[in-house]
Structure formats: structure tokens, C-alpha cells
Design an enzyme around this catalytic site. Structure first.
Site, PDB file in Angstrom:
ATOM      1  N   HIS A 143      32.518  42.111 -27.235  1.00  0.00           N
ATOM      2  CA  HIS A 143      33.193  40.847 -27.547  1.00  0.00           C
ATOM      3  C   HIS A 143      34.303  41.055 -28.570  1.00  0.00           C
ATOM      4  CE1 HIS A 143      30.400  38.032 -25.421  1.00  0.00           C
ATOM      5  NE2 HIS A 143      29.802  39.198 -25.300  1.00  0.00           N
ATOM      6  N   CYS A 171      36.201  38.951 -29.869  1.00  0.00           N
ATOM      7  CA  CYS A 171      36.247  37.957 -30.952  1.00  0.00           C
ATOM      8  C   CYS A 171      35.451  38.454 -32.143  1.00  0.00           C
ATOM      9  CB  CYS A 171      35.772  36.577 -30.476  1.00  0.00           C
ATOM     10  SG  CYS A 171      34.127  36.562 -29.770  1.00  0.00           S
ATOM     11  N   CYS A 178      35.995  34.523 -23.826  1.00  0.00           N
ATOM     12  CA  CYS A 178      34.966  33.772 -24.542  1.00  0.00           C
ATOM     13  C   CYS A 178      35.478  32.355 -24.806  1.00  0.00           C
ATOM     14  CB  CYS A 178      34.573  34.510 -25.819  1.00  0.00           C
ATOM     15  SG  CYS A 178      34.924  33.660 -27.341  1.00  0.00           S
ATOM     16  N   GLU A 179      34.644  31.390 -24.507  1.00  0.00           N
ATOM     17  CA  GLU A 179      35.102  30.006 -24.614  1.00  0.00           C
ATOM     18  C   GLU A 179      35.157  29.515 -26.062  1.00  0.00           C
ATOM     19  OE1 GLU A 179      32.412  27.765 -22.206  1.00  0.00           O
ATOM     20  OE2 GLU A 179      30.940  27.511 -23.810  1.00  0.00           O
ATOM     21  N   HIS A 180      34.589  30.279 -26.971  1.00  0.00           N
ATOM     22  CA  HIS A 180      34.614  29.862 -28.370  1.00  0.00           C
ATOM     23  C   HIS A 180      35.908  30.245 -29.072  1.00  0.00           C
ATOM     24  CE1 HIS A 180      30.022  30.246 -27.911  1.00  0.00           C
ATOM     25  NE2 HIS A 180      30.405  29.004 -27.684  1.00  0.00           N
ATOM     26  N   HIS A 181      36.494  31.384 -28.694  1.00  0.00           N
ATOM     27  CA  HIS A 181      37.697  31.861 -29.371  1.00  0.00           C
ATOM     28  C   HIS A 181      38.843  32.151 -28.408  1.00  0.00           C
ATOM     29  CE1 HIS A 181      34.192  32.972 -31.902  1.00  0.00           C
ATOM     30  NE2 HIS A 181      34.975  32.545 -32.874  1.00  0.00           N
ATOM     31  N   GLN A 233      28.558  34.798 -22.372  1.00  0.00           N
ATOM     32  CA  GLN A 233      27.915  35.841 -21.571  1.00  0.00           C
ATOM     33  C   GLN A 233      26.568  35.394 -21.002  1.00  0.00           C
ATOM     34  OE1 GLN A 233      28.149  39.848 -23.204  1.00  0.00           O
ATOM     35  NE2 GLN A 233      26.180  40.350 -22.282  1.00  0.00           N
TER      36      GLN A 233
HETATM   37 ZN   LIG Z   1      34.033  34.318 -29.245  1.00  0.00          ZN
END
Ligand SMILES: [Zn+2]
Length: 227
Positions: free
Chosen positions: A182, A184, A113-116, A154
Site C-alpha cells: 500500500h 499510502c 485505495c479509496e481512503h487516499h 483490499q
Molecule cells: Zn490508503
């Protein structure tokens, strides 16, 4: 499945024109392909910095080689940015004279995941209705990997898989459903029990025709490992 049907390799001209499409700068940019190799020295320094910033002793036995290991691991985890789409298709493009739905379910994937920068993983289900052309069935999971092995979300991964197949095969329709867990969300306790998410993209016939869409969704529900 495709072996049940007569099929013939596409002509050399057709393959060359596909290669032209796949190597066009606009195509490579649209799908974030052809990135330069990972700068290992820079990544190793950054990982060392990250460990130090959380208070770790970067010289202790367990961590001393960690920056190096992470850099090597990223070669694999992020190889989608550097996969040659022509090598991926590798001439496995065939002319066919049928237009039955091609369905591949339960394709395992794992992504970051590119956020975490934490993993999300699960299964993708892909279908298309040919318009004279099919790819070898083993290529579909490789197309999923192409878009999973990156920093992703996703929704975008689902869209990219559908759109890539659409541009390569020009089928009558493409459908992609992705079910992901996920980490995260799981690890941070955002959603304790189940951080699962389903995304889908329907193009062409799958978007316009409810029966076609239903047929695909039934394939997914029938699969043996359904939750
Ligand atoms: Zn994430």
C-alpha cells in the site's frame, strides 16, 4: 491446466440463464457494475481545482494537460465499474466431470485505495473446486482486474473476487488470497519498511476442510517468486 481435462461448452440455455444472473439489477448493484461513463469535463475541472488548491500554477507547461491526462487515465484505472460481466465471461464456461482443485497463483493487480486515492498493488491467488462447471483459466485474472480497477480496499476486493466466482460457477468452494503493498502507507511513512498486507477469503470446502485449505496454501508457498 483445464486443457488436460475433457470439457464441453455449456448449453445455450445454461449460458442464457447465467447472462440473466449477471445482468440482474441486484447483481450489478451488489458488485458496483454498470456505472455510467466518467464525466470527463467534471473530473478535469476537479483535478485543475486540486492543483490550484495546493498552490500550483495550473498554466505551467508540465501541468497544463494534466487534468486531461488524469481523466483519460481514470478510464483505465476505474474500468472495473464499467465492465460487462457477460462480455468478460464471453462464453468461456464449460461443463466438466472432474472436481480437482483449479489454482491460479501470482495474478498481478494494481488498484487505488479509496481512503487516499493512492495505488496498492501486488498478487492475487485464486482457487476453486468445480461442481460441474469451470471458466477458461484466462478469465480468472480478468475477474481480479474487474474488482481491482476501482477505488477499493483490499479486504472488500478479496471478498468480491471470491463471491463473484461463487455466484458464477457455484463451485464446491472458492479461496482467494491477496497480498498487497500500500503506497499510502509507504509514502506517508506510516510503516517505513513494508506496508504489505495479506487478506484471504475461504468459502465452502476451503472454509470447512482444513486439508483442502492447506493444499491451496501450499500452492501459494511453492510458487517460484515467493518472497
Ligand atoms: Zn490508503
Amino acid at each position: 491446466m483445464s486443457n488436460l481435462y475433457p470439457q464441453a461448452a455449456v448449453t445455450k440455455n445454461e449460458m442464457e440463464s447465467l447472462e440473466e444472473t449477471l445482468h440482474a439489477p441486484a447483481f450489478l448493484e451488489k458488485y458496483d457494475l454498470a456505472y455510467p461513463p466518467i464525466d470527463h469535463a467534471r473530473l478535469e475541472a476537479a483535478v485543475g481545482e486540486m492543483l490550484a488548491s495546493v498552490g500550483e500554477d495550473t498554466g505551467r507547461e508540465g501541468l497544463i494537460d494534466t487534468p486531461h491526462r488524469v481523466a483519460r487515465a481514470y478510464d483505465k484505472l476505474l474500468e472495473g465499474y464499467r465492465t460487462d460481466p457477460t462480455a468478460l465471461i464471453n462464453n468461456a464456461l464449460f461443463d466438466v466431470d472432474y472436481s480437482d482443485m483449479v489454482v491460479v497463483t501470482n495474478i498481478e493487480f494494481s488498484s487505488l485505495c479509496e481512503h487516499h486515492l493512492l495505488p496498492f498493488m501486488g498478487h492475487a491467488h485464486v482457487a476453486y473446486i468445480p461442481r460441474g462447471k469451470v471458466v477458461g483459466l484466462s478469465k480468472i485474472p480478468r475477474i481480479v482486474d474487474l474488482f481491482a480497477r476501482r477505488f477499493q480496499v483490499q479486504e472488500r476486493m478479496t471478498r468480491q473476487i471470491a463471491s463473484f466466482i461463487d455466484e458464477v460457477l457455484h463451485p464446491q468452494g472458492v479461496a482467494v488470497v491477496v497480498e498487497g503493498q500500500h503506497l499510502c502507507s509507504v509514502m506517508r511513512g506510516v510503516e517505513k519498511h513494508d506496508a504489505s498486507m495479506t487478506t484471504s477469503v475461504m468459502l465452502g470446502t476451503f472454509r470447512d476442510d482444513a486439508m483442502t485449505r492447506q493444499e491451496f496454501l501450499q500452492h501459494i508457498q511453492r510458487r517460484p517468486t515467493a518472497r
